[in-house]
Scaffold this active site. Structure first.
Site, PDB file in Angstrom:
ATOM      1  N   LYS A  81       0.805  -1.250  -0.028  1.00 29.74           N
ATOM      2  CA  LYS A  81       0.120  -0.095   0.076  1.00 29.74           C
ATOM      3  C   LYS A  81       0.779   1.376  -0.021  1.00 29.74           C
ATOM      4  O   LYS A  81       1.907   1.235   0.506  1.00 29.74           O
ATOM      5  CB  LYS A  81      -0.917   0.073   1.179  1.00 29.74           C
ATOM      6  N   SER A 156      -9.939   1.486   2.719  1.00 28.65           N
ATOM      7  CA  SER A 156      -8.764   2.069   1.887  1.00 28.65           C
ATOM      8  C   SER A 156      -7.738   1.379   1.285  1.00 28.65           C
ATOM      9  O   SER A 156      -7.327   1.886   0.338  1.00 28.65           O
ATOM     10  CB  SER A 156      -8.160   3.137   2.641  1.00 28.65           C
ATOM     11  N   SER A 180      -9.730  -0.970   7.144  1.00 28.73           N
ATOM     12  CA  SER A 180      -9.349  -0.841   5.599  1.00 28.73           C
ATOM     13  C   SER A 180      -8.401  -1.767   4.901  1.00 28.73           C
ATOM     14  O   SER A 180      -8.138  -1.857   3.941  1.00 28.73           O
ATOM     15  CB  SER A 180      -8.455   0.403   5.685  1.00 28.73           C
TER      16      SER A 180
HETATM   17  N1  GLN Z   1     -13.133   3.672   6.317  1.00 28.07           N
HETATM   18  C1  GLN Z   1     -12.704   3.984   7.478  1.00 28.07           C
HETATM   19  C2  GLN Z   1     -12.461   5.650   7.591  1.00 28.07           C
HETATM   20  O1  GLN Z   1     -12.631   6.232   6.351  1.00 28.07           O
HETATM   21  C3  GLN Z   1     -11.510   3.099   7.831  1.00 28.07           C
HETATM   22  C4  GLN Z   1     -10.232   3.701   7.097  1.00 28.07           C
HETATM   23  C5  GLN Z   1      -8.982   2.980   7.501  1.00 28.07           C
HETATM   24  O2  GLN Z   1      -8.960   1.738   8.186  1.00 28.07           O
HETATM   25  N2  GLN Z   1      -7.855   3.413   7.032  1.00 28.07           N
HETATM   26  O3  GLN Z   1     -11.730   5.929   8.151  1.00 28.07           O
END
Ligand code: GLN
Length: 491
Positions: A81, A156, A180
């Protein structure tokens, strides 16, 4: 049947490497070829490093020829990532504010992967600074789901998930602050794991919310997730939150089955908002776990109802502090400004996308004098309540299970104008982050539209052995052969 090389699990590829049947260079060529074939549709990568990968593969092959075996990841092509720093290779966290930033150092996980002989094929797309659930917040265009390219791959870590699901990497690392890793794994039919807070170093991870962020693997199989986790975790003096006690052994109980275990089903993680296909696949799996000898207990963890609200105060509050460093002076983008202050304001206005700005505003407000107790303070109390609920549950059961995501992959564009709908994607995953516990998503089947469904297994802090034991049984029961079914979609 002989699988194409890009379809091999890490464990299978490792066997073939050691028997001399394939070389790391073959695996890397296969994966790069796959990436070239699918990238136009998927956009899983921000940077493909074919040249670096070829060099690393050649050196992995040399080492093996000399009898130097660096372990299970030796010679294996993996994706990263793009919020983990890679020395000499652009790292943007999908933000325009970091466009062109080439880090002078490797994140600890990158060092560990390289030391273990793994081959990094590229940097994958994400929601800007990991804020989102669909990759639609990327500053460089979204990624698409290999099962249906009109749909999101989740987020994400959506680029990492799409890459592994499509075979452009035998495994990948993602980061998980509120879901994410697990949610995109669920939406793309692969395994995604968030380990216990503090067990994988965040040195070199571009911080989003430091009390929640953890790095973890996305892989095709549960065994591969264990192999990757064992490679990257461990105490790191460069990360002040790194755990320095004894680490569990994720691999020991993989074959043990669930006979005699107590497994709790969280009663809050069902009902309105959950797709019927997701609910029925999850209930069927629970029944089959019972058939395999587990005692099933339905448990209520009432604070789970307010976990999302607490998360959306704590995560933005921490992000508003963490993102203060992007000011146009030290990294990446620099906009014009007559004074330093104007330069900083212009850089931030231009460099951050709308969701990141929304979070910074929310977080700054929640932390401001006069509001701190009402917002941040309350959220911290909810967090403590969640930890208590979990502790009570784990005094009764070994592990907890739920859907990973209330829905399967949604259509691109469907939730972009509705932040609440987007935030609800993480309703099942956020509690484990707030508690610092490990949790994993395992694919268990497809809905009527041929879209993957994920099953979440949660365990107490450092309960990875237990979590893997249940996850491995879920995988055996589901016998979900993702690659075989996905092949036609992306060609
Ligand atoms: N979807 C969640 C957010 O927008 C989690 C994102 C993540 O785990 N980085 O914060």
């Amino acid at each position: 049947m002989n699988k194409p090389l890009h379809d091999l699990s890490i464990a299978e590829a490792g066997e073939k490497l050691r028997s001399g049947e394939v070389a790391s260079s073959d695996l890397v060529e296969a994966v790069i070829k796959r990436a070239h074939l699918t990238e136009a549709q998927l956009h899983a990568f921000l940077t493909l490093d074919s040249e670096g990968a070829r060099e690393a593969a050649a050196s992995a092959d040399d080492d093996l020829a000399k009898g130097k075996d660096r372990g299970p990841l030796h010679g294996i092509p993996v994706a990263l990532k793009d919020n983990m720093t890679t020395r000499g290779l652009e790292t943007t966290a999908s933000s325009q504010i970091l466009a062109g930033y080439v880090p002078p150092y490797d994140a600890t996980v990158v060092t560990k992967l390289r030391d273990a002989g793994a081959v990094i094929v590229g940097k994958t797309n994400l929601d800007e600074f990991a804020m989102g659930s669909s990759t639609e917040n990327s500053g460089y265009g979204m990624s698409f789901n290999p099962w249906d390219i009109t749909r999101v791959p989740g987020g994400s870590s959506g680029g990492s998930a799409a890459a592994v699901a499509a075979g452009s990497g035998l495994g990948a690392l993602g980061s998980d602050t509120g879901g994410s890793i697990r949610q995109p794994a669920a939406l793309t039919g692969i395994v995604g794991l968030k380990p216990t807070y503090g067990t994988v170093s965040r040195y070199g991870l571009i911080a989003f919310a430091s009390s929640l962020d953890q790095i973890g693997p996305l892989t095709q199989t549960v065994e591969d997730a264990a192999l990757m986790l064992e490679t990257v975790w461990g105490h790191d003096p460069l990360d002040a939150t790194s755990y320095s006690g004894e680490y569990p052994d994720p691999s020991t109980d993989l074959d043990r089955g669930v006979d005699g275990m107590k497994i709790g089903v969280v009663s809050e993680l069902t009902g309105e908002g959950y797709e019927p296909a997701v609910e029925s696949a999850v209930s069927e799996m629970v029944e089959r776990l019972e058939g395999a000898g587990a005692e099933i207990v339905e448990l209520s963890l009432p604070t789970f109802e307010i976990a999302l609200s607490a998360y959306y105060l704590i995560a933005p509050a921490e992000c508003s502090a963490n993102l203060a460093r992007f000011d146009g002076i030290r990294y990446g983008l620099r906009a014009e400004g007559a004074t330093t202050e104007e330069l900083m304001a212009a850089t931030r206005a231009q460099g951050f996308g709308p969701e990141v700005i929304r979070r910074i505003l929310l977080g700054t407000y929640a932390l401001s004098a006069g509001y701190y107790d009402a917002f941040y303070g309350q959220a911290q109390k909810v967090r403590a309540g969640i930890q208590e609920d979990f502790a009570r549950a784990y005094s009764l059961v070994d592990a907890l299970v739920s859907p990973t995501s209330p829905t399967v992959a949604f259509k691109a564009g469907d939730r972009v104008d509705d932040p609440m709908a987007m935030y609800l994607s993480d309703i099942c995953t956020i509690p484990s982050n707030l508690a610092g516990h490990p949790a994993v998503s395992v694919p268990i089947g497809l809905d009527e539209r041929q879209l993957p469904i994920g099953f979440q297994v949660m365990a107490p802090a450092l309960g990875e052995s237990t979590m893997f034991r249940v996850a491995a049984e879920v995988e055996r029961i589901a016998s979900f052969e993702a690659r075989a079914q996905i092949a036609e979609v992306v060609g």
